[in-house]
Scaffold this motif. Structure first.
Motif, PDB file in Angstrom:
ATOM      1  N   LYS A  10       0.854  -1.416  -0.037  1.00  0.00           N
ATOM      2  CA  LYS A  10       0.114   0.203   0.055  1.00  0.00           C
ATOM      3  C   LYS A  10       0.844   1.154  -0.242  1.00  0.00           C
ATOM      4  CE  LYS A  10      -3.746   2.263   2.432  1.00  0.00           C
ATOM      5  NZ  LYS A  10      -4.702   2.016   3.459  1.00  0.00           N
ATOM      6  N   ALA A  11       1.887   1.164   0.978  1.00  0.00           N
ATOM      7  CA  ALA A  11       2.730   2.484   0.758  1.00  0.00           C
ATOM      8  C   ALA A  11       3.399   2.582  -0.432  1.00  0.00           C
ATOM      9  CB  ALA A  11       3.926   2.282   1.994  1.00  0.00           C
ATOM     10  N   LEU A  12       4.081   1.657  -1.145  1.00  0.00           N
ATOM     11  CA  LEU A  12       4.324   1.805  -2.492  1.00  0.00           C
ATOM     12  C   LEU A  12       3.702   2.454  -3.522  1.00  0.00           C
ATOM     13  CD1 LEU A  12       7.266  -0.832  -3.073  1.00  0.00           C
ATOM     14  CD2 LEU A  12       7.524   1.602  -2.669  1.00  0.00           C
ATOM     15  N   GLN A  13       2.440   1.818  -3.405  1.00  0.00           N
ATOM     16  CA  GLN A  13       1.301   2.105  -4.439  1.00  0.00           C
ATOM     17  C   GLN A  13       1.020   3.761  -4.377  1.00  0.00           C
ATOM     18  OE1 GLN A  13      -1.655  -0.740  -3.772  1.00  0.00           O
ATOM     19  NE2 GLN A  13      -0.888  -2.132  -5.305  1.00  0.00           N
ATOM     20  N   LEU A  14       0.912   4.027  -3.139  1.00  0.00           N
ATOM     21  CA  LEU A  14       0.512   5.500  -2.702  1.00  0.00           C
ATOM     22  C   LEU A  14       1.676   6.365  -3.153  1.00  0.00           C
ATOM     23  CD1 LEU A  14      -1.168   5.371   0.742  1.00  0.00           C
ATOM     24  CD2 LEU A  14      -2.159   5.683  -1.350  1.00  0.00           C
ATOM     25  N   GLU A  15       2.911   6.051  -2.913  1.00  0.00           N
ATOM     26  CA  GLU A  15       4.086   6.848  -3.476  1.00  0.00           C
ATOM     27  C   GLU A  15       4.193   7.024  -4.817  1.00  0.00           C
ATOM     28  OE1 GLU A  15       8.938   6.969  -2.609  1.00  0.00           O
ATOM     29  OE2 GLU A  15       7.809   5.261  -1.958  1.00  0.00           O
ATOM     30  N   ASN A  16       3.941   5.627  -5.452  1.00  0.00           N
ATOM     31  CA  ASN A  16       3.859   5.731  -6.847  1.00  0.00           C
ATOM     32  C   ASN A  16       2.868   6.509  -7.432  1.00  0.00           C
ATOM     33  OD1 ASN A  16       2.552   4.631  -9.558  1.00  0.00           O
ATOM     34  ND2 ASN A  16       4.558   3.551  -9.435  1.00  0.00           N
ATOM     35  N   ALA A  17       1.509   6.756  -6.990  1.00  0.00           N
ATOM     36  CA  ALA A  17       0.609   7.319  -7.474  1.00  0.00           C
ATOM     37  C   ALA A  17       0.858   9.152  -7.348  1.00  0.00           C
ATOM     38  CB  ALA A  17      -0.872   7.247  -6.671  1.00  0.00           C
ATOM     39  N   GLU A  18       1.499   9.252  -5.979  1.00  0.00           N
ATOM     40  CA  GLU A  18       1.798  10.468  -6.052  1.00  0.00           C
ATOM     41  C   GLU A  18       2.886  11.152  -6.886  1.00  0.00           C
ATOM     42  OE1 GLU A  18       1.955  14.677  -4.110  1.00  0.00           O
ATOM     43  OE2 GLU A  18       0.345  12.954  -4.392  1.00  0.00           O
ATOM     44  N   LEU A  19       3.778  10.493  -7.348  1.00  0.00           N
ATOM     45  CA  LEU A  19       4.803  11.019  -8.007  1.00  0.00           C
ATOM     46  C   LEU A  19       4.552  10.696  -9.513  1.00  0.00           C
ATOM     47  CD1 LEU A  19       8.218   9.148  -6.332  1.00  0.00           C
ATOM     48  CD2 LEU A  19       7.425  11.539  -6.493  1.00  0.00           C
ATOM     49  N   ARG A  20       3.516   9.856  -9.815  1.00  0.00           N
ATOM     50  CA  ARG A  20       3.203  10.102 -11.207  1.00  0.00           C
ATOM     51  C   ARG A  20       2.060  11.370 -11.231  1.00  0.00           C
ATOM     52  NH1 ARG A  20      -0.868   6.440 -12.211  1.00  0.00           N
ATOM     53  NH2 ARG A  20      -0.700   5.397 -10.363  1.00  0.00           N
ATOM     54  N   ARG A  21       1.449  11.722 -10.296  1.00  0.00           N
ATOM     55  CA  ARG A  21       0.645  12.782 -10.224  1.00  0.00           C
ATOM     56  C   ARG A  21       1.617  14.050 -10.179  1.00  0.00           C
ATOM     57  NH1 ARG A  21      -0.598  17.130  -7.452  1.00  0.00           N
ATOM     58  NH2 ARG A  21       0.530  16.263  -5.761  1.00  0.00           N
ATOM     59  N   LYS A  22       2.574  14.222  -9.941  1.00  0.00           N
ATOM     60  CA  LYS A  22       3.264  15.354  -9.981  1.00  0.00           C
ATOM     61  C   LYS A  22       4.202  15.217 -11.566  1.00  0.00           C
ATOM     62  CE  LYS A  22       4.793  15.842  -5.191  1.00  0.00           C
ATOM     63  NZ  LYS A  22       5.724  15.644  -4.172  1.00  0.00           N
ATOM     64  N   LEU A  23       4.474  13.842 -11.937  1.00  0.00           N
ATOM     65  CA  LEU A  23       5.041  14.046 -13.241  1.00  0.00           C
ATOM     66  C   LEU A  23       4.195  14.299 -14.227  1.00  0.00           C
ATOM     67  CD1 LEU A  23       7.439  12.990 -14.912  1.00  0.00           C
ATOM     68  CD2 LEU A  23       6.188  10.798 -14.839  1.00  0.00           C
ATOM     69  N   ALA A  24       2.845  14.255 -14.036  1.00  0.00           N
ATOM     70  CA  ALA A  24       1.786  14.837 -15.207  1.00  0.00           C
ATOM     71  C   ALA A  24       1.827  16.293 -15.138  1.00  0.00           C
ATOM     72  CB  ALA A  24       0.557  13.914 -14.626  1.00  0.00           C
ATOM     73  N   GLU A  25       1.943  16.742 -14.039  1.00  0.00           N
ATOM     74  CA  GLU A  25       1.907  18.210 -14.067  1.00  0.00           C
ATOM     75  C   GLU A  25       3.106  19.018 -14.761  1.00  0.00           C
ATOM     76  OE1 GLU A  25       1.898  19.336  -9.949  1.00  0.00           O
ATOM     77  OE2 GLU A  25       0.018  18.386  -9.287  1.00  0.00           O
ATOM     78  N   SER A  26       4.152  18.247 -15.026  1.00  0.00           N
ATOM     79  CA  SER A  26       5.373  18.787 -15.942  1.00  0.00           C
ATOM     80  C   SER A  26       4.994  18.647 -17.402  1.00  0.00           C
ATOM     81  CB  SER A  26       6.557  18.047 -15.736  1.00  0.00           C
ATOM     82  OG  SER A  26       7.568  18.334 -16.448  1.00  0.00           O
ATOM     83  N   GLU A  27       5.096  19.766 -18.104  1.00  0.00           N
ATOM     84  CA  GLU A  27       4.718  19.522 -19.587  1.00  0.00           C
ATOM     85  C   GLU A  27       5.836  18.969 -20.338  1.00  0.00           C
ATOM     86  OE1 GLU A  27       4.375  23.504 -20.727  1.00  0.00           O
ATOM     87  OE2 GLU A  27       2.522  24.068 -19.648  1.00  0.00           O
TER      88      GLU A  27
END
Length: 217
Positions: A10-27
């Motif tokens: 669960k911890a890794l999945q949450l970390e993955n999701a948060e970093l992907r969200r930040k990655l998506a914000e980059s153009e």
């Protein structure tokens, strides 16, 4: 293995999701962009391996923890592929999961193994696709945690437990382990059978405990 324990997954999945969200914000996936530089700084604060690859499997990002594992610098990974750093056997394993993630568009949590410099390593990996603003898959993004020592301990404890069970069955004895101060106990099935099935893992009253202790003990 059951893919380690649920809390780690669960911890890794949450970390993955948060970093992907930040990655998506980059153009753009470029170290020149201020946002991606900030993302890099975030990824370098973790001891987990964090990486991103394009659709061909070429690395476009590797954090410092992942680079240290391979004895390289982060920039050495750019444009390289798994086989360039981990060997063909491990690379084939990684590519199979990556391709499934790209084709399915789904996050995958898997155990991945590799032999690196003669050492057998086991990782819990969470891999996801990442997308452009139009929803097109650009590649894979993942986090991998070295769980080698955790799984070694798990395997050793399982071996000890299995050996103890075999010894109890062969010797006709049971185990009753009571820690009254901590409020916990362990009663083996064999022990319950020996005294007529009166015990379970509910903590007994102390006077009930003494009824089963031999006077000479």
């Amino acid at each position: 293995m059951a893919v380690t324990d649920g809390e780690q997954v669960k911890a890794l999945q949450l970390e993955n999701a948060e970093l992907r969200r930040k990655l998506a914000e980059s153009e753009a996936l470029s170290f020149a962009t201020p946002f991606f530089s900030a993302l890099t700084a975030v990824c370098n604060t973790t001891s987990d391996v964090v990486f991103a690859k394009d659709l061909t499997g070429a690395f476009i990002f590797m954090n410092e923890a992942g680079a240290r594992l391979a004895g390289c610098k982060s920039e050495d990974f750019l444009g390289g592929r798994d086989e360039d750093f981990y060997g063909e056997a491990a690379a084939a394993q990684f590519r199979k999961v990556d391709q499934f993630v790209i084709e399915s568009g789904e996050t995958q949590t898997v155990e991945e193994n590799l032999v690196f410099e003669g050492e057998y390593l086991r990782f819990l990996s969470v891999k996801s696709p990442f997308f452009d603003n139009n929803g097109k898959v650009l590649g894979t993004f993942g986090i991998a945690r070295d769980v080698t020592k955790d799984l070694q301990l798990h395997d050793e404890l399982k071996w000890e437990r299995d050996s103890r069970v075999l010894a109890q069955k062969a010797g006709g004895f049971g185990i009753w382990d009571l820690d009254y101060a901590a409020g916990r106990q362990y009663v083996s099935t064999e022990c319950g059978d020996l005294i007529g099935g009166e015990l379970d893992n509910a903590l007994p009253a102390l006077n009930a405990f003494w009824r089963y202790v031999h006077p000479d003990d």
